[in-house]
Design a protein around this motif. Structure first.
Motif, PDB file in Angstrom:
ATOM      1  N   GLU A  18       0.809  -1.227   0.000  1.00  0.00           N
ATOM      2  CA  GLU A  18       0.000   0.000   0.000  1.00  0.00           C
ATOM      3  C   GLU A  18       0.835   1.266   0.000  1.00  0.00           C
ATOM      4  N   VAL A  19       1.831   1.339   0.881  1.00  0.00           N
ATOM      5  CA  VAL A  19       2.532   2.609   1.087  1.00  0.00           C
ATOM      6  C   VAL A  19       3.983   2.616   0.627  1.00  0.00           C
ATOM      7  N   GLY A  20       4.555   1.470   0.353  1.00  0.00           N
ATOM      8  CA  GLY A  20       5.939   1.408  -0.081  1.00  0.00           C
ATOM      9  C   GLY A  20       6.918   1.288   1.071  1.00  0.00           C
ATOM     10  N   LEU A  21       8.148   0.999   0.723  1.00  0.00           N
ATOM     11  CA  LEU A  21       9.184   0.718   1.704  1.00  0.00           C
ATOM     12  C   LEU A  21       9.496   1.919   2.602  1.00  0.00           C
ATOM     13  N   ASP A  22       9.531   3.112   2.032  1.00  0.00           N
ATOM     14  CA  ASP A  22       9.883   4.290   2.824  1.00  0.00           C
ATOM     15  C   ASP A  22       8.840   4.616   3.893  1.00  0.00           C
ATOM     16  N   GLU A  23       7.610   4.278   3.644  1.00  0.00           N
ATOM     17  CA  GLU A  23       6.528   4.591   4.584  1.00  0.00           C
ATOM     18  C   GLU A  23       6.148   3.411   5.473  1.00  0.00           C
ATOM     19  N   LEU A  24       6.818   2.292   5.298  1.00  0.00           N
ATOM     20  CA  LEU A  24       6.558   1.117   6.135  1.00  0.00           C
ATOM     21  C   LEU A  24       7.299   1.296   7.453  1.00  0.00           C
ATOM     22  N   THR A  25       6.557   1.693   8.489  1.00  0.00           N
ATOM     23  CA  THR A  25       7.148   1.896   9.806  1.00  0.00           C
ATOM     24  C   THR A  25       6.510   0.917  10.783  1.00  0.00           C
ATOM     25  N   THR A  26       7.223   0.636  11.844  1.00  0.00           N
ATOM     26  CA  THR A  26       6.657  -0.266  12.855  1.00  0.00           C
ATOM     27  C   THR A  26       5.459   0.386  13.533  1.00  0.00           C
ATOM     28  N   ALA A  30       1.919  -1.390  13.623  1.00  0.00           N
ATOM     29  CA  ALA A  30       1.247  -1.651  14.900  1.00  0.00           C
ATOM     30  C   ALA A  30      -0.164  -1.066  14.889  1.00  0.00           C
ATOM     31  N   ASP A  31      -0.311   0.147  14.368  1.00  0.00           N
ATOM     32  CA  ASP A  31      -1.644   0.757  14.275  1.00  0.00           C
ATOM     33  C   ASP A  31      -2.570  -0.098  13.418  1.00  0.00           C
ATOM     34  N   ARG A  32      -2.062  -0.580  12.307  1.00  0.00           N
ATOM     35  CA  ARG A  32      -2.865  -1.423  11.411  1.00  0.00           C
ATOM     36  C   ARG A  32      -3.327  -2.692  12.119  1.00  0.00           C
ATOM     37  N   LEU A  33      -2.434  -3.263  12.915  1.00  0.00           N
ATOM     38  CA  LEU A  33      -2.744  -4.523  13.598  1.00  0.00           C
ATOM     39  C   LEU A  33      -3.472  -4.315  14.931  1.00  0.00           C
TER      40      LEU A  33
END
Length: 181
Positions: A18-26, A30-33
């Motif tokens: 959805e957001v790409g590697l640069d925007e993939l943060t923990t 965590a918010d998604r999960l």
């Protein structure tokens, strides 16, 4: 329901797409999960470990299906096409695959499949490893550049045609350099 490692990995892959590697943060993951960031570290001790697990999953997809019966050149072509397709199926997939910190077992298996294909043609082990490395570098580099440019240069069918033409040139070069010397 407790958070499982498979849930974290699946969520991370979805977020990557959805957001790409640069925007993939923990934090985002965590918010998604619906958990705190610390819950992720129960399954993956660091973001790097999580990214390495994503690489393993992507490369696993390349060898998910058995290779069809064909000659060595056909197997090399099939493996390269699968690798490119798999990396393209995930946003920033090529960049992620190129950035692993721990060599995944699936990458070793992929590389060995390339080496074995050349060995069946009679190429000595060291030369087969060089050929496999060349093919891997070409495929990863082509796909990395393709994703970095976000496919704005050529339409997809033209990129596919270019990749296959350049791949055939490379395989023919391997044939001449390693089999006909």
């Amino acid at each position: 329901m407790p958070l499982r490692q498979a849930d974290v990995l699946r969520g991370a892959m979805e977020l990557l797409d959805e957001v790409g590697l640069d925007e993939l943060t923990t934090r985002r993951l965590a918010d998604r999960l619906g958990v705190r960031v610390g819950a992720l570290y129960w399954h993956y001790p660091s973001k790097t470990a999580l990214l390495d697990a994503l690489v393993e999953r992507i490369v696993d997809e390349i060898l998910a299906e058995p290779l069809p019966e064909q000659d060595w050149a056909g197997r090399l072509r099939e493996l390269a096409v699968r690798a490119r397709s798999t990396m393209l199926a995930h946003r920033d997939g090529a960049r992620l695959v190129a950035s692993f910190s721990v060599l995944p077992a699936s990458a070793v298996a992929y590389f060995q499949a390339l080496v074995d294909s050349l060995r069946t043609a009679g190429v000595p082990e060291r030369d087969a490893e060089l050929g496999a490395d060349l093919l891997t570098s070409f495929t990863n580099g082509f796909t990395l550049e393709e994703q970095a440019r976000q496919a704005k240069i050529w339409p997809r069918d033209r990129r596919d045609e270019t990749f296959l033409s350049e791949l055939d040139i490379l395989i023919n070069g391997i044939r001449v350099s390693l089999l006909e010397k």
